[in-house]
Design an enzyme around this catalytic site. Structure first.
Site, short mmCIF file in Angstrom:
data_model
loop_
_atom_site.label_atom_id
_atom_site.label_comp_id
_atom_site.label_asym_id
_atom_site.label_seq_id
_atom_site.Cartn_x
_atom_site.Cartn_y
_atom_site.Cartn_z
N GLU A 102 -8.00 1.17 -3.20
CA GLU A 102 -7.94 2.44 -2.47
C GLU A 102 -7.53 3.60 -3.36
OE1 GLU A 102 -6.45 -0.43 -1.54
OE2 GLU A 102 -8.03 -1.02 -0.14
N PHE A 180 -10.34 -11.16 2.22
CA PHE A 180 -11.14 -10.46 1.21
C PHE A 180 -10.63 -10.82 -0.18
CE2 PHE A 180 -12.28 -7.77 4.80
CZ PHE A 180 -13.61 -7.47 4.54
N GLU A 185 -12.40 -11.11 -4.26
CA GLU A 185 -11.69 -10.57 -5.42
C GLU A 185 -11.41 -11.67 -6.46
OE1 GLU A 185 -10.13 -6.48 -3.46
OE2 GLU A 185 -8.77 -8.15 -3.17
O1 NGD Z 1 -12.47 -10.15 10.13
C1 NGD Z 1 -12.35 -8.98 9.83
C2 NGD Z 1 -11.25 -8.49 9.06
N1 NGD Z 1 -10.16 -9.08 8.50
C3 NGD Z 1 -9.49 -8.10 7.87
N2 NGD Z 1 -10.11 -6.93 8.04
C4 NGD Z 1 -11.22 -7.12 8.76
N3 NGD Z 1 -12.18 -6.27 9.16
C5 NGD Z 1 -13.20 -6.74 9.89
N4 NGD Z 1 -14.14 -5.88 10.28
N5 NGD Z 1 -13.31 -8.06 10.23
C6 NGD Z 1 -9.71 -5.62 7.50
O2 NGD Z 1 -9.35 -5.84 6.14
C7 NGD Z 1 -8.54 -5.01 8.19
O3 NGD Z 1 -8.81 -3.64 8.38
C8 NGD Z 1 -7.41 -5.18 7.22
O4 NGD Z 1 -6.55 -4.04 7.25
C9 NGD Z 1 -8.08 -5.28 5.88
C10 NGD Z 1 -7.34 -6.14 4.91
O5 NGD Z 1 -7.07 -7.42 5.46
P1 NGD Z 1 -5.84 -8.30 4.94
O6 NGD Z 1 -4.59 -7.50 4.91
O7 NGD Z 1 -5.83 -9.57 5.71
O8 NGD Z 1 -6.18 -8.61 3.38
P2 NGD Z 1 -7.53 -9.09 2.69
O9 NGD Z 1 -7.17 -9.95 1.52
O10 NGD Z 1 -8.51 -9.62 3.67
O11 NGD Z 1 -8.13 -7.71 2.12
C11 NGD Z 1 -7.38 -6.91 1.25
C12 NGD Z 1 -7.96 -6.93 -0.16
C13 NGD Z 1 -7.30 -5.88 -1.03
O12 NGD Z 1 -6.98 -6.45 -2.30
C14 NGD Z 1 -8.32 -4.72 -1.11
O13 NGD Z 1 -8.67 -4.51 -2.49
O14 NGD Z 1 -9.34 -6.60 -0.13
C15 NGD Z 1 -9.55 -5.20 -0.36
N6 NGD Z 1 -9.89 -4.60 0.96
C16 NGD Z 1 -10.57 -5.40 1.82
C17 NGD Z 1 -10.90 -4.94 3.07
C18 NGD Z 1 -10.58 -3.68 3.48
C19 NGD Z 1 -9.55 -3.35 1.35
C20 NGD Z 1 -9.89 -2.86 2.60
C21 NGD Z 1 -9.55 -1.49 3.07
N7 NGD Z 1 -9.03 -0.62 2.26
O15 NGD Z 1 -9.76 -1.18 4.24
#
Ligand code: NGD
Length: 268
Positions: A102, A180, A185
């Protein structure tokens, strides 16, 4: 269904782009060339406007990321997060301390916004409601943030950081195999060449006054360590680094763990 496309999407994106390049990041992101904000928005818009949500896939936004992230490398400061959005961004300091997805132009322009295209419509965007998921095409849901995550991971060089939540409720684990972080990643970190990732530093946070569900070397964090090492990266893990405890306590001043911080601060 969620809310519809954020009103003023275009103005917000172009405004954020100018803010990013000329105000916020002008001082410390010196190795990046200035990009044309209007052009960037147009490339983004052409990918989504007048298109239906379920037609999106992991290549929809390729041109946007190619353009917005062109020339970016993040050396020894890339920071990933899972279940720790707010604290990670306080800590990264808009890219001054660490660089999260971000904190890159491509993601800063749309972080927290909602958008979806609409076919046969004068606006070309659905401002009333956007689907949360597409049943017929799982790639639609991953079109933007899946590709964003993948592209960002490919830009990381040297040591990287990941901030995980060791106090997840409802049986969620700190390192989840459908996050994610684990899907887009970790698998896309560079393993070879001069610009490879060398080490994964894991920071595990426990919310003050909540139980520590997982600590370094336990449960899902053990799976993470194995996976990281199998990719050939070094691994380190730290529970509740002090600088992060202070950030957590600024929001939870009354918690038992935070009294210790208070006492120490009073003595000095
Ligand atoms: O099933 C889903 C879902 N699960 C999580 N999120 C989802 N959105 C959907 N439409 N369907 C969204 O991802 C939700 O808005 C959360 O706030 C966000 C992150 O989920 P989280 O906290 O469980 O962590 P993740 O590992 O899945 O994703 C965070 C990593 C982080 O290193 C960022 O570089 O992946 C990147 N990221 C992914 C998704 C969204 C960032 C974002 C963002 N900025 O909105």
């Amino acid at each position: 269904k969620t809310n519809g496309t954020t009103c003023g999407l275009k103005e917000i994106m172009i405004g954020r782009c100018h803010d990013y390049q000329y105000v916020k990041h002008s001082l410390f992101l010196t190795n990046q060339s200035i990009k044309n904000c209007t052009k960037l928005y147009e490339v983004f818009e052409s990918a989504v406007r007048y298109k239906s949500y379920c037609n999106m896939n992991m290549s929809t936004y390729e041109r946007y990321f190619d353009l917005a992230l062109d020339g970016v490398h993040v050396i020894n400061r890339a920071m990933f997060w899972s279940g720790t959005y707010a604290i990670t961004h306080t800590y990264s300091g808009n890219g001054r301390n660490y660089v999260t997805l971000e904190d890159t132009l491509a993601a800063a322009m749309v972080d927290g916004l909602i958008w979806c295209g609409k076919e046969n419509d004068t606006e070309g965007f659905d401002f009333v409601s956007c689907p949360y998921t597409c049943k017929s095409n799982q790639w639609a849901d991953l079109a933007f943030w899946g590709l964003a995550s993948k592209t960002f991971a490919q830009l990381a060089v040297g040591e990287i950081y990941v901030v995980l939540n060791g106090s997840q409720a409802h049986g969620k684990s700190a390192f989840r195999n459908n996050s994610f972080f684990s899907s887009f990643e970790l698998p896309n970190l560079r393993r070879n060449g001069t610009y490879r990732v060398t080490k994964v530093n894991t920071l595990v946070l426990h919310s003050p006054d909540e139980i520590a569900v997982e600590k370094c070397g336990e449960k899902s964090l053990l799976d993470l360590e194995k996976l990281v090492r199998s990719h050939g990266f070094d691994y380190a893990c730290k529970d509740d680094p002090e600088e992060l405890i202070l950030i957590m306590c600024s929001d939870k001043w009354e918690a038992r763990e935070c009294q210790i911080a208070r006492e120490v601060l009073r003595q000095t």
